[in-house]
Write an enzyme that holds these catalytic residues in place. Structure first.
Site, mmCIF file in Angstrom:
data_model
loop_
_atom_site.group_PDB
_atom_site.id
_atom_site.type_symbol
_atom_site.label_atom_id
_atom_site.label_comp_id
_atom_site.label_asym_id
_atom_site.label_seq_id
_atom_site.Cartn_x
_atom_site.Cartn_y
_atom_site.Cartn_z
ATOM 1 N N HIS A 232 13.936 27.082 -19.456
ATOM 2 C CA HIS A 232 13.381 27.513 -20.615
ATOM 3 C C HIS A 232 13.415 26.756 -21.812
ATOM 4 O O HIS A 232 12.492 26.629 -22.470
ATOM 5 C CB HIS A 232 13.524 29.040 -20.954
ATOM 6 C CG HIS A 232 12.694 29.393 -22.136
ATOM 7 N ND1 HIS A 232 11.162 29.779 -21.868
ATOM 8 C CD2 HIS A 232 13.330 30.160 -23.430
ATOM 9 C CE1 HIS A 232 10.960 30.271 -23.017
ATOM 10 N NE2 HIS A 232 12.043 30.311 -24.021
ATOM 11 N N ASP B 179 8.489 28.748 -27.298
ATOM 12 C CA ASP B 179 8.678 30.028 -27.026
ATOM 13 C C ASP B 179 8.096 30.802 -28.059
ATOM 14 O O ASP B 179 6.725 30.654 -28.151
ATOM 15 C CB ASP B 179 10.347 30.323 -27.095
ATOM 16 C CG ASP B 179 10.777 31.766 -26.785
ATOM 17 O OD1 ASP B 179 10.891 32.113 -25.951
ATOM 18 O OD2 ASP B 179 10.951 32.465 -27.964
#
Length: 316
Positions: free
Chosen positions: A292, A103
């Site tokens: 994610h 991320d």
């Protein structure tokens, strides 16, 4: 998880909270977390890396946990975030390292690779691809593309707005962000909506994040979301300050991992297509049944790919 050392380093004008494990003479591997996570998001990678002989270093990034959380937006410019890790490497006497980032940790890792081509020997990035320096600030492009619809990054830009929403009930906000399937970031709704509008109450904890695990994440955000959100508010400054890096390629051997169900894959589809042009030594893997939170949702697959890559390109 092995026994961890913890220290508070005075580096780059802040206090950096750092967890570490493994042999003192092992080759360093840095694990950089993203939003809204914490060092503990790497809990399933630490032990395999230590057993393979690496010295593992897992910071609480600026704005999180016991690390400093300056109020000023400009304190979270990308080169400053890189500077935290560079200064920590200097303080620890590290002349070489592998950097792993997920991320927001991925852009930090990518730029450490650009800034430190001699010291950073290998890169591993998860979720966020490398697209080089755009022709203009990315936030300008996002605003134009989303003038009539909600976009979470555009929503994060106005200081105080997202904080007011997310800090009102940190536990609920964090659970929705961590345990949703990505719809919180891709919802079709009006431009003036809020991030969590239309979201149901949090459901059961997923297999990869127990209630005990969640408590660690929650403690990391005990001081609220302002510091973490400030990472998103420097697109223009980042663009201005990285002009000297324009056109550079990532020279290091690089492993990139993406979940097949990660919303970033849709948002960054163009960048993903052209990344190999900018990262000549790139190895890519798409992980099925994975969203994610890659290193947690598919920990076994991530660890297998990570260790196999390191054994070839950055042996312990």
């Amino acid at each position: 998880m092995p026994e961890l050392d913890h220290q508070l380093l005075a580096v780059n004008g802040i206090t950096l909270s750092l967890y570490s494990a493994g042999p003192a003479d092992g080759r360093p591997v840095w694990l950089l977390h993203g939003f809204p996570e914490c060092w503990y998001s790497w809990r399933q990678q630490i032990d395999p890396l230590v057993r393979a002989g690496y010295r593992v270093l897992v910071p609480e990034m600026r704005g999180y946990g016991q690390s400093s959380a300056p109020q000023a937006i400009e304190a979270y410019e990308l080169l400053t975030l890189c500077g935290d890790i560079q200064a920590a490497m200097d303080a620890l006497g590290q002349r070489e390292a592998c950097v792993v980032g997920h991320d927001w940790g991925a852009p930090v890792a990518w730029h450490l690779g650009l800034l430190e081509p001699q010291r950073v020997k290998a890169l591993v990035t998860l979720s966020v691809p490398f697209g080089g320096r755009p022709k203009r600030p990315a936030i300008d492009i996002m605003r134009e593309a989303n003038a009539e619809r909600f976009n979470y990054i555009v929503y994060f830009q106005e200081p105080g707005v997202a904080e007011a929403e997310l800090d009102a009930d940190i536990s609920r906000s964090l659970r929705l962000l961590l345990t949703g399937t990505g719809e919180v970031f891709l919802q079709a709704k009006p431009a003036d909506a809020r991030l969590l509008d239309g979201m149901p109450e949090p459901g059961a904890f997923p297999a990869w994040c127990s209630e005990t695990d969640f408590a660690v994440y929650r403690q990391t955000l005990a001081n609220g979301f302002r510091g973490p959100l400030n990472w998103y508010r420097n697109f223009t400054r980042n663009w201005q300050r990285t002009e000297f890096l324009a056109g550079r390629q990532i020279e290091q051997p690089t492993l990139f991992l993406l979940g097949a169900d990660d919303p970033v894959g849709k948002l960054e589809a163009y960048t993903l297509k052209r990344m190999a042009e900018l990262v000549p030594q790139l190895e890519q893997h798409l992980l099925e049944d994975c969203g994610h939170w890659v290193q947690n949702e598919q920990a076994e697959a991530v660890n297998t790919l990570l260790l196999e890559f390191l054994q070839r390109r950055y042996p312990a």
